[in-house]
Design a protein around this motif. Structure first.
Motif, PDB file in Angstrom:
ATOM      1  N   VAL A  83       0.835  -1.204   0.000  1.00 15.80           N
ATOM      2  CA  VAL A  83       0.000   0.000   0.000  1.00 15.80           C
ATOM      3  C   VAL A  83       0.864   1.246   0.000  1.00 15.80           C
ATOM      4  O   VAL A  83       0.584   2.227  -0.688  1.00 15.80           O
ATOM      5  N   VAL A  84       1.953   1.227   0.781  1.00 18.43           N
ATOM      6  CA  VAL A  84       2.860   2.374   0.795  1.00 18.43           C
ATOM      7  C   VAL A  84       3.474   2.590  -0.584  1.00 18.43           C
ATOM      8  O   VAL A  84       3.630   3.712  -1.048  1.00 18.43           O
ATOM      9  N   HIS A  85       3.823   1.487  -1.250  1.00 14.87           N
ATOM     10  CA  HIS A  85       4.386   1.599  -2.595  1.00 14.87           C
ATOM     11  C   HIS A  85       3.375   2.206  -3.559  1.00 14.87           C
ATOM     12  O   HIS A  85       3.710   3.034  -4.396  1.00 14.87           O
ATOM     13  N   LEU A  86       2.112   1.824  -3.445  1.00 13.62           N
ATOM     14  CA  LEU A  86       1.085   2.355  -4.332  1.00 13.62           C
ATOM     15  C   LEU A  86       0.771   3.817  -4.047  1.00 13.62           C
ATOM     16  O   LEU A  86       0.208   4.507  -4.895  1.00 13.62           O
ATOM     17  N   SER A  87       1.121   4.299  -2.861  1.00 15.74           N
ATOM     18  CA  SER A  87       0.825   5.681  -2.501  1.00 15.74           C
ATOM     19  C   SER A  87       1.811   6.670  -3.095  1.00 15.74           C
ATOM     20  O   SER A  87       1.757   7.848  -2.789  1.00 15.74           O
ATOM     21  N   GLN A  88       2.725   6.221  -3.924  1.00  8.81           N
ATOM     22  CA  GLN A  88       3.646   7.115  -4.589  1.00  8.81           C
ATOM     23  C   GLN A  88       2.886   8.013  -5.560  1.00  8.81           C
ATOM     24  O   GLN A  88       1.798   7.675  -6.024  1.00  8.81           O
ATOM     25  N   LEU A  93      -5.354  14.668   6.346  1.00  9.21           N
ATOM     26  CA  LEU A  93      -5.664  13.271   6.023  1.00  9.21           C
ATOM     27  C   LEU A  93      -4.415  12.504   5.621  1.00  9.21           C
ATOM     28  O   LEU A  93      -4.227  11.340   6.026  1.00  9.21           O
ATOM     29  N   LEU A  94      -3.534  13.128   4.850  1.00 12.91           N
ATOM     30  CA  LEU A  94      -2.288  12.467   4.455  1.00 12.91           C
ATOM     31  C   LEU A  94      -1.418  12.172   5.661  1.00 12.91           C
ATOM     32  O   LEU A  94      -0.824  11.090   5.767  1.00 12.91           O
ATOM     33  N   VAL A  95      -1.331  13.138   6.597  1.00 12.69           N
ATOM     34  CA  VAL A  95      -0.537  12.916   7.810  1.00 12.69           C
ATOM     35  C   VAL A  95      -1.130  11.781   8.631  1.00 12.69           C
ATOM     36  O   VAL A  95      -0.403  10.920   9.144  1.00 12.69           O
ATOM     37  N   PHE A  96      -2.459  11.762   8.755  1.00  6.63           N
ATOM     38  CA  PHE A  96      -3.110  10.703   9.541  1.00  6.63           C
ATOM     39  C   PHE A  96      -2.860   9.327   8.922  1.00  6.63           C
ATOM     40  O   PHE A  96      -2.530   8.366   9.638  1.00  6.63           O
ATOM     41  N   LEU A  97      -3.022   9.212   7.608  1.00 12.08           N
ATOM     42  CA  LEU A  97      -2.818   7.924   6.953  1.00 12.08           C
ATOM     43  C   LEU A  97      -1.368   7.462   7.069  1.00 12.08           C
ATOM     44  O   LEU A  97      -1.096   6.269   7.278  1.00 12.08           O
ATOM     45  N   THR A  98      -0.428   8.399   6.944  1.00 13.54           N
ATOM     46  CA  THR A  98       0.984   8.038   7.080  1.00 13.54           C
ATOM     47  C   THR A  98       1.285   7.521   8.482  1.00 13.54           C
ATOM     48  O   THR A  98       1.960   6.502   8.664  1.00 13.54           O
ATOM     49  N   CYS A  99       0.780   8.224   9.495  1.00 11.58           N
ATOM     50  CA  CYS A  99       0.993   7.783  10.883  1.00 11.58           C
ATOM     51  C   CYS A  99       0.332   6.427  11.138  1.00 11.58           C
ATOM     52  O   CYS A  99       0.906   5.568  11.829  1.00 11.58           O
ATOM     53  N   TRP A 100      -0.854   6.237  10.593  1.00 10.52           N
ATOM     54  CA  TRP A 100      -1.548   4.958  10.783  1.00 10.52           C
ATOM     55  C   TRP A 100      -0.759   3.811  10.180  1.00 10.52           C
ATOM     56  O   TRP A 100      -0.624   2.738  10.781  1.00 10.52           O
ATOM     57  N   LEU A 101      -0.207   4.009   8.995  1.00 11.49           N
ATOM     58  CA  LEU A 101       0.586   2.963   8.358  1.00 11.49           C
ATOM     59  C   LEU A 101       1.836   2.647   9.175  1.00 11.49           C
ATOM     60  O   LEU A 101       2.203   1.477   9.344  1.00 11.49           O
TER      61      LEU A 101
END
Length: 221
Positions: free
Chosen positions: A18-23, A171-179
């Motif tokens: 998922v992190v790879h796809l978030s590029q 939202l981007l910060v929240f998703l990054t922290c969650w991952l």
């Protein structure tokens, strides 16, 4: 125990995927249409490639025409171009006032007006031609995008746009922290499972062979 470890490993791999796809990916967004006198203005023109691996040649031509007045068709002026591998600042009223603002992969083909004036009000046209390179034939496609620019003396605040931008970054910060939290959690679960499995194996090896053969027999001191 082994099954649980495999589940955690699969979860970790999925998170990494998922992190790879978030590029960053190419997104076709419209250009801003309101400019302020004395400020720079980006004229956005995006033409996404369907497949990045395709080899292509790209030509970009920018035109300008003022708004129609008194039912007289305005004259279109060629102001800028990108010829395969380099931008070209053409002679004319916009000579020295434009700069190339696109990307290296030529999916963003934008230009910017360095210093906006009231005379810049009008229609800017982005004309893109792509020629794809194959072994047997070279098909080409083209698009035309128009930007109807309005020049104002002062900037008008858009509270909705500012609010949307703030919410997007939050939202981007929240998703990054969650991952990151999920990855750390999975790593700890995997480490704990490995430690438990190792302790079980150590305890089993420490039991006398007679006790292994007869697990119901009491252990005498």
């Amino acid at each position: 125990m082994v099954t649980q470890t495999k589940v955690h490993l699969h979860t970790l791999v999925l998170l990494l995927f998922v992190v790879h796809l978030s590029q960053p990916v190419c997104v076709d967004i419209p250009s801003e249409t309101n400019a302020v006198v004395g400020k720079p203005m980006k004229l956005t023109c995006i033409y996404c490639l369907k497949r990045d691996e395709l080899k292509s040649k790209t030509w970009v031509n920018w035109y300008y025409k003022p708004y129609e007045e008194n039912d007289i068709p305005p004259e279109k002026t060629h102001i800028y171009k990108f010829d395969i591998d380099s931008p070209v600042d053409l002679d004319g009223p916009y000579k020295g006032r434009l700069r190339w603002d696109g990307t290296q992969d030529l999916q963003d083909l934008s230009i910017s007006i360095i210093n906006v004036t009231f005379n810049d009000s009008g229609v800017f046209e982005c004309n893109v031609i792509r020629e794809f390179v194959f072994d047997s034939f070279n098909p080409s496609v083209s698009i035309i995008k128009e930007i109807k620019l309005t020049v104002k003396a002062e900037a008008l605040g858009d509270s909705a746009a500012i609010y949307s931008e703030i919410m997007m970054y939050l939202l981007l910060v929240f998703l990054t922290c969650w991952l990151l939290v999920e990855m750390v959690y999975c790593y700890r679960k995997i480490s704990k499972s490995d430690e438990q499995a190792q302790d079980t194996a150590t305890n089993y090896l420490a039991i006398p062979s007679e006790q292994k053969d007869n697990p119901d027999a009491p252990v005498t001191k």
